[in-house]
Write a protein that holds these residues in place. Structure first.
Motif, PDB file in Angstrom:
ATOM      1  N   ARG A 249     -18.333  26.649   8.112  1.00  0.00           N
ATOM      2  CA  ARG A 249     -18.850  25.406   7.557  1.00  0.00           C
ATOM      3  C   ARG A 249     -19.300  24.487   8.675  1.00  0.00           C
ATOM      4  NH1 ARG A 249     -17.100  24.195   2.462  1.00  0.00           N
ATOM      5  NH2 ARG A 249     -18.683  22.563   2.611  1.00  0.00           N
ATOM      6  N   VAL A 250     -20.395  23.794   8.471  1.00  0.00           N
ATOM      7  CA  VAL A 250     -20.934  22.868   9.454  1.00  0.00           C
ATOM      8  C   VAL A 250     -20.554  21.450   9.074  1.00  0.00           C
ATOM      9  CG1 VAL A 250     -23.050  21.969  10.503  1.00  0.00           C
ATOM     10  CG2 VAL A 250     -22.868  24.404   9.945  1.00  0.00           C
ATOM     11  N   GLY A 251     -20.026  20.696  10.059  1.00  0.00           N
ATOM     12  CA  GLY A 251     -19.678  19.298   9.836  1.00  0.00           C
ATOM     13  C   GLY A 251     -20.554  18.380  10.664  1.00  0.00           C
ATOM     14  N   THR A 252     -20.384  17.060  10.506  1.00  0.00           N
ATOM     15  CA  THR A 252     -21.239  16.108  11.210  1.00  0.00           C
ATOM     16  C   THR A 252     -20.461  14.920  11.759  1.00  0.00           C
ATOM     17  OG1 THR A 252     -21.756  15.031   9.120  1.00  0.00           O
ATOM     18  CG2 THR A 252     -23.325  16.677   9.916  1.00  0.00           C
ATOM     19  N   VAL A 253     -19.271  15.159  12.298  1.00  0.00           N
ATOM     20  CA  VAL A 253     -18.466  14.072  12.848  1.00  0.00           C
ATOM     21  C   VAL A 253     -19.002  13.529  14.169  1.00  0.00           C
ATOM     22  CG1 VAL A 253     -16.190  13.489  13.795  1.00  0.00           C
ATOM     23  CG2 VAL A 253     -16.370  14.724  11.634  1.00  0.00           C
ATOM     24  N   PRO A 254     -19.538  14.373  15.113  1.00  0.00           N
ATOM     25  CA  PRO A 254     -19.995  13.836  16.392  1.00  0.00           C
ATOM     26  C   PRO A 254     -21.044  12.740  16.203  1.00  0.00           C
ATOM     27  CG  PRO A 254     -19.847  16.211  16.495  1.00  0.00           C
ATOM     28  CD  PRO A 254     -19.644  15.830  15.066  1.00  0.00           C
ATOM     29  N   PRO A 255     -21.257  11.920  17.253  1.00  0.00           N
ATOM     30  CA  PRO A 255     -22.230  10.831  17.166  1.00  0.00           C
ATOM     31  C   PRO A 255     -23.629  11.343  16.833  1.00  0.00           C
ATOM     32  CG  PRO A 255     -20.879  10.606  19.125  1.00  0.00           C
ATOM     33  CD  PRO A 255     -20.567  11.948  18.541  1.00  0.00           C
ATOM     34  N   ALA A 256     -24.426  10.471  16.242  1.00  0.00           N
ATOM     35  CA  ALA A 256     -25.839  10.730  15.950  1.00  0.00           C
ATOM     36  C   ALA A 256     -26.033  11.875  14.966  1.00  0.00           C
ATOM     37  CB  ALA A 256     -26.617  11.002  17.237  1.00  0.00           C
ATOM     38  N   GLY A 257     -24.978  12.217  14.222  1.00  0.00           N
ATOM     39  CA  GLY A 257     -25.132  13.245  13.210  1.00  0.00           C
ATOM     40  C   GLY A 257     -25.252  14.650  13.740  1.00  0.00           C
ATOM     41  N   ARG A 258     -24.908  14.886  15.015  1.00  0.00           N
ATOM     42  CA  ARG A 258     -24.987  16.229  15.573  1.00  0.00           C
ATOM     43  C   ARG A 258     -24.002  17.140  14.844  1.00  0.00           C
ATOM     44  NH1 ARG A 258     -28.510  17.729  20.052  1.00  0.00           N
ATOM     45  NH2 ARG A 258     -29.736  15.830  20.335  1.00  0.00           N
ATOM     46  N   PRO A 259     -24.453  18.333  14.410  1.00  0.00           N
ATOM     47  CA  PRO A 259     -23.560  19.223  13.669  1.00  0.00           C
ATOM     48  C   PRO A 259     -22.533  19.902  14.570  1.00  0.00           C
ATOM     49  CG  PRO A 259     -25.695  20.253  14.001  1.00  0.00           C
ATOM     50  CD  PRO A 259     -25.819  18.851  14.513  1.00  0.00           C
ATOM     51  N   PHE A 260     -21.428  20.327  13.987  1.00  0.00           N
ATOM     52  CA  PHE A 260     -20.443  21.118  14.716  1.00  0.00           C
ATOM     53  C   PHE A 260     -19.811  22.097  13.746  1.00  0.00           C
ATOM     54  CE2 PHE A 260     -17.845  17.957  12.747  1.00  0.00           C
ATOM     55  CZ  PHE A 260     -16.606  18.544  12.549  1.00  0.00           C
ATOM     56  N   LEU A 261     -19.202  23.171  14.312  1.00  0.00           N
ATOM     57  CA  LEU A 261     -18.601  24.202  13.478  1.00  0.00           C
ATOM     58  C   LEU A 261     -17.113  24.302  13.761  1.00  0.00           C
ATOM     59  CD1 LEU A 261     -21.627  25.330  14.377  1.00  0.00           C
ATOM     60  CD2 LEU A 261     -20.926  27.197  12.906  1.00  0.00           C
ATOM     61  N   LEU A 262     -16.335  24.549  12.707  1.00  0.00           N
ATOM     62  CA  LEU A 262     -14.915  24.770  12.848  1.00  0.00           C
ATOM     63  C   LEU A 262     -14.572  26.137  12.276  1.00  0.00           C
ATOM     64  CD1 LEU A 262     -13.401  21.335  11.763  1.00  0.00           C
ATOM     65  CD2 LEU A 262     -13.509  22.273  14.078  1.00  0.00           C
ATOM     66  N   PRO A 263     -13.947  27.016  13.073  1.00  0.00           N
ATOM     67  CA  PRO A 263     -13.528  28.312  12.531  1.00  0.00           C
ATOM     68  C   PRO A 263     -12.531  28.097  11.402  1.00  0.00           C
ATOM     69  CG  PRO A 263     -13.409  28.295  14.931  1.00  0.00           C
ATOM     70  CD  PRO A 263     -13.624  26.877  14.497  1.00  0.00           C
ATOM     71  N   GLN A 264     -12.660  28.911  10.367  1.00  0.00           N
ATOM     72  CA  GLN A 264     -11.755  28.828   9.224  1.00  0.00           C
ATOM     73  C   GLN A 264     -11.321  30.216   8.809  1.00  0.00           C
ATOM     74  OE1 GLN A 264     -13.078  26.213   6.009  1.00  0.00           O
ATOM     75  NE2 GLN A 264     -14.775  25.557   7.301  1.00  0.00           N
ATOM     76  N   ARG A 265     -10.039  30.351   8.489  1.00  0.00           N
ATOM     77  CA  ARG A 265      -9.545  31.615   7.959  1.00  0.00           C
ATOM     78  C   ARG A 265      -9.772  31.621   6.469  1.00  0.00           C
ATOM     79  NH1 ARG A 265      -3.844  33.387  10.360  1.00  0.00           N
ATOM     80  NH2 ARG A 265      -4.591  35.309   9.388  1.00  0.00           N
ATOM     81  N   ILE A 266     -10.465  32.660   6.010  1.00  0.00           N
ATOM     82  CA  ILE A 266     -10.804  32.752   4.586  1.00  0.00           C
ATOM     83  C   ILE A 266      -9.733  33.538   3.842  1.00  0.00           C
ATOM     84  CG2 ILE A 266     -12.555  33.461   2.924  1.00  0.00           C
ATOM     85  CD1 ILE A 266     -13.391  31.229   4.845  1.00  0.00           C
TER      86      ILE A 266
END
Length: 266
Positions: A249-266
Protein backbone atom coordinates in the motif's frame (compact mmCIF):
# COMPACT_ATOMS: atom_id res chain seq x y z
CA UNK A 1 11.16 22.89 -18.56
CA UNK A 2 14.68 23.38 -19.94
CA UNK A 3 15.52 21.91 -23.31
CA UNK A 4 16.62 18.29 -23.01
CA UNK A 5 20.31 17.46 -23.21
CA UNK A 6 19.69 13.81 -24.03
CA UNK A 7 16.78 12.39 -26.00
CA UNK A 8 16.00 8.74 -26.60
CA UNK A 9 13.41 8.04 -29.26
CA UNK A 10 11.88 4.56 -29.36
CA UNK A 11 15.12 2.76 -28.52
CA UNK A 12 15.27 -1.02 -28.60
CA UNK A 13 17.93 -3.66 -28.10
CA UNK A 14 18.04 -7.39 -28.79
CA UNK A 15 20.66 -9.99 -28.02
CA UNK A 16 20.63 -13.72 -28.70
CA UNK A 17 17.06 -13.54 -29.96
CA UNK A 18 15.83 -11.92 -26.74
CA UNK A 19 14.41 -8.40 -26.64
CA UNK A 20 15.92 -6.62 -23.65
CA UNK A 21 14.57 -3.13 -24.37
CA UNK A 22 11.76 -2.18 -26.74
CA UNK A 23 10.37 1.18 -27.82
CA UNK A 24 11.54 3.30 -24.88
CA UNK A 25 11.52 7.08 -25.22
CA UNK A 26 13.00 9.41 -22.62
CA UNK A 27 14.44 12.89 -22.40
CA UNK A 28 16.83 14.19 -19.75
CA UNK A 29 16.81 17.91 -19.03
CA UNK A 30 19.22 19.99 -16.94
CA UNK A 31 18.22 20.53 -13.35
CA UNK A 32 16.13 17.37 -13.08
CA UNK A 33 16.69 13.97 -11.51
CA UNK A 34 15.09 11.02 -13.29
CA UNK A 35 14.95 7.64 -11.54
CA UNK A 36 14.43 4.32 -13.31
CA UNK A 37 12.77 1.57 -11.27
CA UNK A 38 11.55 -1.91 -12.08
CA UNK A 39 11.99 -5.58 -11.16
CA UNK A 40 15.08 -7.63 -11.99
CA UNK A 41 15.44 -8.24 -15.71
CA UNK A 42 13.22 -5.30 -16.65
CA UNK A 43 15.90 -3.76 -18.89
CA UNK A 44 17.04 -0.94 -16.61
CA UNK A 45 20.80 -1.43 -16.92
CA UNK A 46 20.52 -2.21 -20.63
CA UNK A 47 18.68 1.07 -21.11
CA UNK A 48 21.45 2.95 -19.28
CA UNK A 49 24.02 1.38 -21.62
CA UNK A 50 21.97 2.50 -24.62
CA UNK A 51 21.59 6.03 -23.27
CA UNK A 52 25.29 6.33 -22.41
CA UNK A 53 26.42 5.20 -25.86
CA UNK A 54 28.10 2.05 -24.54
CA UNK A 55 25.76 -0.05 -26.69
CA UNK A 56 24.18 1.27 -29.89
CA UNK A 57 20.42 0.66 -30.09
CA UNK A 58 19.06 -1.81 -32.67
CA UNK A 59 16.12 0.51 -33.22
CA UNK A 60 15.43 4.16 -32.45
CA UNK A 61 18.19 6.59 -31.60
CA UNK A 62 19.87 8.45 -28.77
CA UNK A 63 20.96 12.07 -29.23
CA UNK A 64 22.98 14.52 -27.15
CA UNK A 65 22.26 18.16 -27.91
CA UNK A 66 20.65 16.94 -31.14
CA UNK A 67 23.66 14.90 -32.31
CA UNK A 68 23.42 11.12 -32.66
CA UNK A 69 25.43 9.52 -29.85
CA UNK A 70 27.12 7.19 -32.35
CA UNK A 71 28.55 10.19 -34.22
CA UNK A 72 30.00 11.97 -31.19
CA UNK A 73 33.78 11.49 -30.74
CA UNK A 74 34.59 9.51 -27.58
CA UNK A 75 36.58 12.39 -26.07
CA UNK A 76 33.59 14.72 -26.35
CA UNK A 77 31.11 12.08 -25.16
CA UNK A 78 33.26 11.65 -22.06
CA UNK A 79 32.77 15.35 -21.34
CA UNK A 80 29.03 15.29 -22.06
CA UNK A 81 28.11 12.34 -19.88
CA UNK A 82 29.58 10.41 -16.96
CA UNK A 83 28.51 6.90 -15.95
CA UNK A 84 28.75 5.04 -12.66
CA UNK A 85 28.08 1.37 -13.56
CA UNK A 86 26.67 -1.30 -11.26
CA UNK A 87 30.08 -2.88 -10.74
CA UNK A 88 33.66 -2.02 -11.64
CA UNK A 89 36.41 -4.61 -11.88
CA UNK A 90 40.06 -3.66 -11.44
CA UNK A 91 43.04 -5.89 -12.16
CA UNK A 92 45.80 -3.48 -11.15
CA UNK A 93 46.79 -2.38 -7.61
CA UNK A 94 45.76 1.27 -7.94
CA UNK A 95 45.07 3.38 -4.89
CA UNK A 96 41.70 5.03 -4.41
CA UNK A 97 43.27 8.37 -5.26
CA UNK A 98 44.65 6.98 -8.51
CA UNK A 99 41.21 5.63 -9.42
CA UNK A 100 39.71 9.08 -9.01
CA UNK A 101 42.52 10.62 -11.08
CA UNK A 102 41.41 8.39 -13.96
CA UNK A 103 38.32 10.58 -14.07
CA UNK A 104 40.35 13.60 -15.13
CA UNK A 105 43.03 11.98 -17.28
CA UNK A 106 42.61 13.24 -20.83
CA UNK A 107 39.28 14.89 -19.96
CA UNK A 108 38.62 18.59 -20.35
CA UNK A 109 40.50 21.52 -21.78
CA UNK A 110 42.90 24.08 -20.34
CA UNK A 111 43.49 22.24 -17.07
CA UNK A 112 47.03 22.17 -15.73
CA UNK A 113 48.27 19.51 -13.33
CA UNK A 114 47.57 21.65 -10.27
CA UNK A 115 43.95 22.21 -11.26
CA UNK A 116 43.43 18.51 -12.06
CA UNK A 117 44.77 17.52 -8.64
CA UNK A 118 42.45 20.07 -7.03
CA UNK A 119 39.48 18.52 -8.86
CA UNK A 120 40.50 15.08 -7.60
CA UNK A 121 40.87 16.31 -4.01
CA UNK A 122 37.43 17.96 -4.12
CA UNK A 123 35.82 14.81 -5.54
CA UNK A 124 37.39 12.62 -2.85
CA UNK A 125 35.98 14.91 -0.17
CA UNK A 126 32.54 15.11 -1.74
CA UNK A 127 32.30 11.30 -1.87
CA UNK A 128 33.66 10.93 1.70
CA UNK A 129 36.70 8.89 0.65
CA UNK A 130 39.52 11.43 1.10
CA UNK A 131 40.78 9.41 4.08
CA UNK A 132 41.06 6.35 1.81
CA UNK A 133 43.08 8.00 -0.96
CA UNK A 134 46.28 6.05 -0.22
CA UNK A 135 44.56 2.68 0.25
CA UNK A 136 44.68 0.15 -2.57
CA UNK A 137 41.32 -0.20 -4.26
CA UNK A 138 41.20 -3.96 -3.64
CA UNK A 139 41.61 -3.46 0.11
CA UNK A 140 38.43 -1.37 0.32
CA UNK A 141 35.02 -2.71 1.23
CA UNK A 142 32.38 -2.92 -1.47
CA UNK A 143 30.77 0.29 -0.25
CA UNK A 144 34.09 2.12 -0.09
CA UNK A 145 34.90 1.00 -3.62
CA UNK A 146 31.55 2.30 -4.84
CA UNK A 147 32.10 5.67 -3.17
CA UNK A 148 35.55 5.83 -4.77
CA UNK A 149 34.01 5.20 -8.17
CA UNK A 150 31.45 7.91 -7.44
CA UNK A 151 34.32 10.28 -6.70
CA UNK A 152 35.79 9.33 -10.08
CA UNK A 153 32.64 10.35 -11.96
CA UNK A 154 32.42 13.56 -9.94
CA UNK A 155 35.96 14.38 -11.04
CA UNK A 156 35.11 13.54 -14.64
CA UNK A 157 32.09 15.85 -14.53
CA UNK A 158 34.18 18.72 -13.19
CA UNK A 159 36.91 18.26 -15.81
CA UNK A 160 34.41 17.74 -18.62
CA UNK A 161 32.64 20.98 -17.75
CA UNK A 162 35.52 22.87 -19.37
CA UNK A 163 34.28 21.46 -22.70
CA UNK A 164 30.56 20.78 -22.22
CA UNK A 165 28.54 23.27 -20.20
CA UNK A 166 25.49 20.95 -20.13
CA UNK A 167 26.09 17.43 -18.86
CA UNK A 168 24.39 14.17 -17.94
CA UNK A 169 25.25 11.97 -14.96
CA UNK A 170 24.10 8.33 -15.07
CA UNK A 171 24.13 6.17 -11.94
CA UNK A 172 23.28 2.48 -12.27
CA UNK A 173 22.26 1.12 -8.86
CA UNK A 174 24.74 3.44 -7.12
CA UNK A 175 23.63 2.69 -3.55
CA UNK A 176 23.31 -1.11 -3.64
CA UNK A 177 26.44 -1.69 -1.54
CA UNK A 178 26.24 1.40 0.67
CA UNK A 179 25.16 1.77 4.27
CA UNK A 180 22.20 4.00 5.08
CA UNK A 181 24.28 7.12 5.76
CA UNK A 182 26.16 6.87 2.49
CA UNK A 183 23.05 5.93 0.51
CA UNK A 184 21.51 9.23 1.53
CA UNK A 185 24.69 11.27 1.11
CA UNK A 186 25.27 9.94 -2.43
CA UNK A 187 21.70 10.66 -3.46
CA UNK A 188 21.87 14.10 -1.84
CA UNK A 189 25.05 14.76 -3.82
CA UNK A 190 23.32 13.64 -7.02
CA UNK A 191 20.33 15.86 -6.26
CA UNK A 192 22.75 18.73 -5.58
CA UNK A 193 24.29 18.25 -9.00
CA UNK A 194 20.81 18.38 -10.51
CA UNK A 195 20.19 21.68 -8.73
CA UNK A 196 23.46 22.93 -10.26
CA UNK A 197 22.11 22.14 -13.73
CA UNK A 198 23.26 18.57 -14.42
CA UNK A 199 20.70 16.14 -15.87
CA UNK A 200 20.82 13.17 -13.46
CA UNK A 201 19.61 9.65 -14.22
CA UNK A 202 19.70 6.94 -11.53
CA UNK A 203 18.60 3.32 -11.38
CA UNK A 204 17.25 2.49 -7.92
CA UNK A 205 15.53 -0.48 -6.32
CA UNK A 206 14.32 1.34 -3.21
CA UNK A 207 10.98 2.86 -4.20
CA UNK A 208 10.88 5.07 -1.13
CA UNK A 209 14.20 6.68 -2.07
CA UNK A 210 13.10 6.92 -5.69
CA UNK A 211 9.95 8.75 -4.60
CA UNK A 212 11.89 11.01 -2.23
CA UNK A 213 14.58 12.13 -4.68
CA UNK A 214 13.12 11.87 -8.18
CA UNK A 215 11.59 14.69 -10.17
CA UNK A 216 10.44 12.02 -12.60
CA UNK A 217 10.21 8.22 -12.40
CA UNK A 218 10.39 5.82 -15.32
CA UNK A 219 9.03 2.35 -14.52
CA UNK A 220 10.50 -0.45 -16.63
CA UNK A 221 8.75 -3.80 -17.02
CA UNK A 222 9.71 -6.57 -19.43
CA UNK A 223 11.90 -4.22 -21.45
CA UNK A 224 9.24 -1.58 -21.96
CA UNK A 225 8.28 1.67 -20.25
CA UNK A 226 5.30 0.76 -18.06
CA UNK A 227 4.82 4.23 -16.57
CA UNK A 228 6.50 7.63 -16.54
CA UNK A 229 5.72 10.74 -14.53
CA UNK A 230 6.15 12.40 -11.17
CA UNK A 231 6.41 10.18 -8.08
CA UNK A 232 2.87 11.16 -7.16
CA UNK A 233 1.61 10.02 -10.56
CA UNK A 234 3.63 6.83 -10.84
CA UNK A 235 4.00 5.28 -7.37
CA UNK A 236 0.53 3.83 -6.88
CA UNK A 237 -0.98 0.67 -5.43
CA UNK A 238 -1.92 -0.55 -8.90
CA UNK A 239 1.57 0.02 -10.36
CA UNK A 240 3.22 -1.83 -7.45
CA UNK A 241 0.85 -4.77 -7.90
CA UNK A 242 1.06 -4.94 -11.69
CA UNK A 243 4.80 -4.36 -12.15
CA UNK A 244 6.32 -5.82 -8.98
CA UNK A 245 3.64 -8.39 -8.18
CA UNK A 246 3.32 -7.50 -4.50
CA UNK A 247 0.29 -6.11 -2.62
CA UNK A 248 1.96 -3.09 -0.97
CA UNK A 249 0.00 0.00 0.00
CA UNK A 250 1.20 3.50 -0.82
CA UNK A 251 0.87 6.27 1.77
CA UNK A 252 1.44 10.03 1.67
CA UNK A 253 2.74 11.10 5.09
CA UNK A 254 6.07 12.69 3.93
CA UNK A 255 6.06 16.43 3.11
CA UNK A 256 4.67 17.69 -0.20
CA UNK A 257 2.58 14.57 -0.67
CA UNK A 258 5.53 12.36 -1.63
CA UNK A 259 4.39 8.71 -1.60
CA UNK A 260 5.98 6.01 0.54
CA UNK A 261 5.53 2.26 0.95
CA UNK A 262 5.22 0.15 4.07
CA UNK A 263 5.75 -3.63 3.92
CA UNK A 264 2.72 -5.51 5.20
CA UNK A 265 2.20 -9.15 6.06
CA UNK A 266 -0.91 -10.39 4.32
Amino acid sequence: MSTAILQAEGVGYRIGGATLVEGVSLDLAPGRMTVIVGPNGAGKSTLVKLLSGENPPDSGRVTYEGADARAIPPWRLACLRCVLPQASRLAFPFTAGEIVRIGVDGIGRGLDRRRRLAIVAEALLRADVAHLAQRTFQSLSGGEQQRTQFARVLAQLAAGRTVAERQVLMLDEPIASLDLKHQLSLLEAAAGLAREGVAVLAVLHDLNLAAAFADEILVMSKGRAAARGTPEEVVTDSMIAEVFGVPLRVGTVPPAGRPFLLPQRI
